[in-house]
Write a protein that holds these residues in place. Structure first.
Motif, PDB file in Angstrom:
ATOM      1  N   GLN A   9       0.683  -0.963   0.159  1.00 10.48           N
ATOM      2  CA  GLN A   9       0.264  -0.239   0.100  1.00 10.48           C
ATOM      3  C   GLN A   9       0.726   1.215   0.334  1.00 10.48           C
ATOM      4  N   GLU A  10       2.120   1.231   0.559  1.00 10.14           N
ATOM      5  CA  GLU A  10       2.924   2.423   0.809  1.00 10.14           C
ATOM      6  C   GLU A  10       3.289   2.259  -1.048  1.00 10.14           C
TER       7      GLU A  10
ATOM      8  N   GLU B 152       0.899   4.041  -3.210  1.00 17.94           N
ATOM      9  CA  GLU B 152       0.676   5.775  -2.972  1.00 17.94           C
ATOM     10  C   GLU B 152       1.939   6.245  -2.790  1.00 17.94           C
ATOM     11  N   THR B 153       3.540   6.012  -3.382  1.00 18.41           N
ATOM     12  CA  THR B 153       4.568   6.033  -3.726  1.00 18.41           C
ATOM     13  C   THR B 153       4.340   6.239  -5.560  1.00 18.41           C
TER      14      THR B 153
ATOM     15  N   GLU C  41       1.464   8.638  -6.014  1.00 16.85           N
ATOM     16  CA  GLU C  41       2.478   9.899  -6.683  1.00 16.85           C
ATOM     17  C   GLU C  41       3.365  10.602  -7.834  1.00 16.85           C
TER      18      GLU C  41
ATOM     19  N   GLN D  47      -1.366  -2.741  -7.278  1.00 18.61           N
ATOM     20  CA  GLN D  47      -2.479  -2.801  -7.321  1.00 18.61           C
ATOM     21  C   GLN D  47      -3.450  -4.229  -7.314  1.00 18.61           C
TER      22      GLN D  47
END
Length: 77
Positions: free
Chosen positions: A9-10, A13-14, A17, A44
């Motif tokens: 998940q981290e 997110e990275t 961005e 994902q």
């Protein structure tokens, strides 16, 4: 959420961005932009795979929350 799922998940997110930045710089129709979003989609898909891999039953979930409960004792030979 497991450590693996949290790390994925981290990373998602990275990558999101980064994909937004790449698309802002190179344009939304560029190959770089498409590749960046492909990386997001792959992460994902892996996250979905990890979630469905071994869903925990109700006892396993209970024992995660209450490891000292009598029902959760593990006896080794």
């Amino acid at each position: 959420m497991s450590d693996i799922q949290e790390k994925i998940q981290e990373k998602i997110e990275t990558e999101v961005e980064q994909a937004r930045t790449v698309c802002d710089i190179s344009g939304s129709n560029s190959a770089e932009c498409a590749a960046a979003w492909d990386a997001v989609e792959e992460l994902q898909a892996e996250a979905a795979h990890q979630r469905s891999k071994n869903p925990k039953n109700s006892l396993e979930k209970y024992c995660d929350d209450n490891p000292d409960a009598a029902e959760c004792r593990v006896y080794e030979d």
